[in-house]
Design an enzyme around this catalytic site. Structure first.
Site, PDB file in Angstrom:
ATOM      1  N   TYR A  57       0.551  29.306  43.385  1.00 34.16           N
ATOM      2  CA  TYR A  57       1.258  28.111  42.910  1.00 34.16           C
ATOM      3  C   TYR A  57       1.251  26.997  43.957  1.00 34.16           C
ATOM      4  CZ  TYR A  57       2.464  30.643  38.746  1.00 34.16           C
ATOM      5  OH  TYR A  57       2.357  31.333  37.560  1.00 34.16           O
ATOM      6  N   GLN A  92       3.885  23.400  27.042  1.00 35.61           N
ATOM      7  CA  GLN A  92       3.694  24.688  27.733  1.00 35.61           C
ATOM      8  C   GLN A  92       3.180  24.430  29.137  1.00 35.61           C
ATOM      9  OE1 GLN A  92       1.734  27.694  24.823  1.00 35.61           O
ATOM     10  NE2 GLN A  92       1.159  25.666  24.107  1.00 35.61           N
ATOM     11  N   ASN A  93       2.858  23.175  29.426  1.00 34.68           N
ATOM     12  CA  ASN A  93       2.258  22.854  30.722  1.00 34.68           C
ATOM     13  C   ASN A  93       3.303  22.810  31.824  1.00 34.68           C
ATOM     14  OD1 ASN A  93      -0.095  22.652  29.337  1.00 34.68           O
ATOM     15  ND2 ASN A  93      -0.156  20.410  29.306  1.00 34.68           N
ATOM     16  N   ASP A 121       2.516  21.158  34.656  1.00 31.31           N
ATOM     17  CA  ASP A 121       2.270  19.928  35.424  1.00 31.31           C
ATOM     18  C   ASP A 121       3.281  18.852  35.011  1.00 31.31           C
ATOM     19  OD1 ASP A 121       1.296  18.281  33.166  1.00 31.31           O
ATOM     20  OD2 ASP A 121      -0.485  19.553  33.195  1.00 31.31           O
ATOM     21  N   HIS A 132       7.634  26.490  29.713  1.00 32.49           N
ATOM     22  CA  HIS A 132       7.133  27.475  30.677  1.00 32.49           C
ATOM     23  C   HIS A 132       7.415  27.089  32.122  1.00 32.49           C
ATOM     24  CE1 HIS A 132       4.076  29.066  27.466  1.00 32.49           C
ATOM     25  NE2 HIS A 132       5.303  29.454  27.243  1.00 32.49           N
ATOM     26  N   CYS A 159      16.778  27.173  50.934  1.00 34.43           N
ATOM     27  CA  CYS A 159      17.455  26.526  49.806  1.00 34.43           C
ATOM     28  C   CYS A 159      18.360  25.435  50.357  1.00 34.43           C
ATOM     29  CB  CYS A 159      18.263  27.554  49.032  1.00 34.43           C
ATOM     30  SG  CYS A 159      19.256  26.824  47.724  1.00 34.43           S
ATOM     31  N   SER A 198      -4.289  26.884  22.712  1.00 31.07           N
ATOM     32  CA  SER A 198      -5.166  27.882  22.090  1.00 31.07           C
ATOM     33  C   SER A 198      -4.436  28.752  21.084  1.00 31.07           C
ATOM     34  CB  SER A 198      -5.779  28.765  23.174  1.00 31.07           C
ATOM     35  OG  SER A 198      -4.750  29.451  23.860  1.00 31.07           O
ATOM     36  N   ASN A 244      -7.347  19.547  18.616  1.00 26.28           N
ATOM     37  CA  ASN A 244      -7.985  20.450  19.578  1.00 26.28           C
ATOM     38  C   ASN A 244      -9.485  20.171  19.616  1.00 26.28           C
ATOM     39  OD1 ASN A 244      -9.022  22.961  20.939  1.00 26.28           O
ATOM     40  ND2 ASN A 244      -6.868  23.563  20.764  1.00 26.28           N
ATOM     41  N   LEU A 245     -10.058  20.416  20.756  1.00 26.89           N
ATOM     42  CA  LEU A 245     -11.491  20.258  20.951  1.00 26.89           C
ATOM     43  C   LEU A 245     -12.275  21.209  20.044  1.00 26.89           C
ATOM     44  CD1 LEU A 245     -13.319  18.651  22.819  1.00 26.89           C
ATOM     45  CD2 LEU A 245     -13.000  20.410  24.568  1.00 26.89           C
TER      46      LEU A 245
HETATM   47  P1  NAD Z   1      -5.225  27.486  26.877  1.00 25.40           P
HETATM   48  O1  NAD Z   1      -5.972  27.236  28.132  1.00 25.40           O
HETATM   49  O2  NAD Z   1      -5.059  28.856  26.402  1.00 25.40           O
HETATM   50  O3  NAD Z   1      -5.929  26.646  25.722  1.00 25.40           O
HETATM   51  C1  NAD Z   1      -6.338  25.316  25.912  1.00 25.40           C
HETATM   52  C2  NAD Z   1      -6.764  24.755  24.578  1.00 25.40           C
HETATM   53  O4  NAD Z   1      -7.058  23.368  24.760  1.00 25.40           O
HETATM   54  C3  NAD Z   1      -8.014  25.391  23.983  1.00 25.40           C
HETATM   55  O5  NAD Z   1      -7.752  25.711  22.635  1.00 25.40           O
HETATM   56  C4  NAD Z   1      -9.096  24.313  24.105  1.00 25.40           C
HETATM   57  O6  NAD Z   1      -9.983  24.326  22.999  1.00 25.40           O
HETATM   58  C5  NAD Z   1      -8.264  23.064  24.086  1.00 25.40           C
HETATM   59  N1  NAD Z   1      -8.854  21.916  24.802  1.00 25.40           N
HETATM   60  C6  NAD Z   1      -9.575  21.904  25.951  1.00 25.40           C
HETATM   61  N2  NAD Z   1      -9.859  20.650  26.332  1.00 25.40           N
HETATM   62  C7  NAD Z   1      -9.282  19.828  25.413  1.00 25.40           C
HETATM   63  C8  NAD Z   1      -9.207  18.419  25.266  1.00 25.40           C
HETATM   64  N3  NAD Z   1      -9.770  17.584  26.156  1.00 25.40           N
HETATM   65  N4  NAD Z   1      -8.536  17.925  24.190  1.00 25.40           N
HETATM   66  C9  NAD Z   1      -7.971  18.761  23.282  1.00 25.40           C
HETATM   67  N5  NAD Z   1      -8.000  20.090  23.375  1.00 25.40           N
HETATM   68  C10 NAD Z   1      -8.641  20.633  24.429  1.00 25.40           C
HETATM   69  O7  NAD Z   1      -3.836  26.756  27.078  1.00 25.40           O
HETATM   70  P2  NAD Z   1      -2.405  26.988  26.434  1.00 25.40           P
HETATM   71  O8  NAD Z   1      -2.536  27.239  24.979  1.00 25.40           O
HETATM   72  O9  NAD Z   1      -1.579  25.859  26.928  1.00 25.40           O
HETATM   73  O10 NAD Z   1      -1.853  28.339  27.097  1.00 25.40           O
HETATM   74  C11 NAD Z   1      -2.066  28.601  28.455  1.00 25.40           C
HETATM   75  C12 NAD Z   1      -0.838  28.959  29.300  1.00 25.40           C
HETATM   76  O11 NAD Z   1      -1.219  28.683  30.672  1.00 25.40           O
HETATM   77  C13 NAD Z   1       0.387  28.150  29.066  1.00 25.40           C
HETATM   78  O12 NAD Z   1       1.428  29.042  29.008  1.00 25.40           O
HETATM   79  C14 NAD Z   1       0.551  27.227  30.290  1.00 25.40           C
HETATM   80  O13 NAD Z   1       1.870  27.304  30.816  1.00 25.40           O
HETATM   81  C15 NAD Z   1      -0.407  27.742  31.334  1.00 25.40           C
HETATM   82  N6  NAD Z   1      -1.293  26.679  31.917  1.00 25.40           N
HETATM   83  C16 NAD Z   1      -0.792  25.423  32.201  1.00 25.40           C
HETATM   84  C17 NAD Z   1      -1.633  24.401  32.689  1.00 25.40           C
HETATM   85  C18 NAD Z   1      -1.036  23.034  32.986  1.00 25.40           C
HETATM   86  O14 NAD Z   1       0.148  22.918  33.276  1.00 25.40           O
HETATM   87  N7  NAD Z   1      -1.823  21.941  32.914  1.00 25.40           N
HETATM   88  C19 NAD Z   1      -2.975  24.656  32.903  1.00 25.40           C
HETATM   89  C20 NAD Z   1      -3.476  25.962  32.612  1.00 25.40           C
HETATM   90  C21 NAD Z   1      -2.611  26.945  32.117  1.00 25.40           C
HETATM   91 ZN    ZN Z   2      20.258  28.764  46.951  1.00 27.75          ZN
END
Ligand code: NAD
Ligand code: ZN
Length: 234
Positions: free
Chosen positions: A54, A90-91, A93, A108, A135, A177, A201-202
């Site tokens: 991380y 779910q991101n 970032d 998440h 902390c 996904s 989605n792509l």
């Molecule tokens: P995933 O990686 O499983 O799926 C990504 C999806 O995005 C795919 O279906 C793909 O086809 C699609 N995709 C790729 N590029 C694209 C674009 N330019 N435009 C539109 N769609 C596009 O991701 P998820 O479903 O979010 O699950 C993954 C887990 O991993 C989550 O729980 C998340 O917390 C974590 N994660 C987070 C980040 C982040 O914060 N940016 C990055 C990677 C993983």
């Molecule tokens: Zn503390």
């Protein structure tokens, strides 16, 4: 029509900003198996490996990664739409915030936050975490873990999200996904509640058939037009 909107975003919306998605090609997250870096068991077994993973993600994010047109389009929707817009991501970032969204629920967790296992409080984290991290509230050392919801842990904000889904008129899913539950089940809750459902989605996903409408393409290229369409609906 201008009923409530619930938006769910996943790693795909941040891909065009330069953050690799999760299941890109190899089913690994930045070269790691999720069991090794994103579970409470991994943290118990090898806290330094998990912290390092991380720490690397955090450094990368803070080294010039910017929001893209997709993030900005969703911020515009929130700002200009006459009814409620709830953005759930779910991101981990901070690109929705950087793109101008005011209200973001991180189900998440967040890379730029830590949680102290001694006092339970969350704090902002911009540097590396490690055994010496102190902390700022209870002053204990080495007790701050990344404020990430790991596999096997309960996602944040679930009651609020489920309530919004049951009251939604439109559910929009972007760049996810559909393999990680409970987020993958949101479309079903919204559909049963009578909401219109749109997937951006792509590629086709395993959940695509559950959506009434699918928009194929990059989020940064398709969302500005879709948002324009939603804002111009009578
Ligand atoms: P995933 O990686 O499983 O799926 C990504 C999806 O995005 C795919 O279906 C793909 O086809 C699609 N995709 C790729 N590029 C694209 C674009 N330019 N435009 C539109 N769609 C596009 O991701 P998820 O479903 O979010 O699950 C993954 C887990 O991993 C989550 O729980 C998340 O917390 C974590 N994660 C987070 C980040 C982040 O914060 N940016 C990055 C990677 C993983
Ligand atoms: Zn503390």
């Amino acid at each position: 029509m201008s009923g409530n909107i619930v938006i769910l975003t996943g790693a795909g919306i941040s891909a065009e900003s330069g953050i690799p998605t999760f299941r890109a090609a190899d089913g690994l997250w930045e070269g790691h198996r999720v069991e090794d870096v994103a579970t409470p068991e991994a943290y118990e077994r090898q806290p330094e490996v998990v912290q390092k993973f991380y720490n690397e993600r955090r450094r990368y994010l803070l080294n010039g990664i910017e929001a893209n047109e997709g993030h900005r389009a969703l911020a515009r929707l929130e700002a200009e739409y006459p009814s409620e817009v709830l953005l759930v991501t779910q991101n981990i970032d901070n690109l929705h915030e950087k793109g101008g969204s005011q209200k973001v629920l991180h189900m998440h967790g967040e890379l730029l936050k830590g949680r102290c296992l001694a006092c339970g409080e969350e704090c902002e984290v911009v540097g590396d975490l490690g055994p010496d991290s102190q902390c700022s509230l209870c002053e204990e050392r080495g007790k701050i873990r990344p404020a990430i919801v790991w596999f096997g842990e309960m996602p944040d904000h679930m009651p609020q999200i489920e309530k919004a889904l049951m009251e939604a008129d439109l559910f929009l899913s972007v760049g996810t996904s559909g393999q990680v539950y409970p987020a993958a089940g949101f479309v079903e809750i919204a559909r049963v509640a009578g909401a219109e459902t749109i997937e951006v989605n792509l590629d086709e996903t395993i959940g695509s058939s559950r959506f009434a409408r699918t928009v194929r393409g990059k989020a940064g290229e398709t969302l500005p037009g879709l948002v324009e369409e939603l804002l111009n609906r009578p």
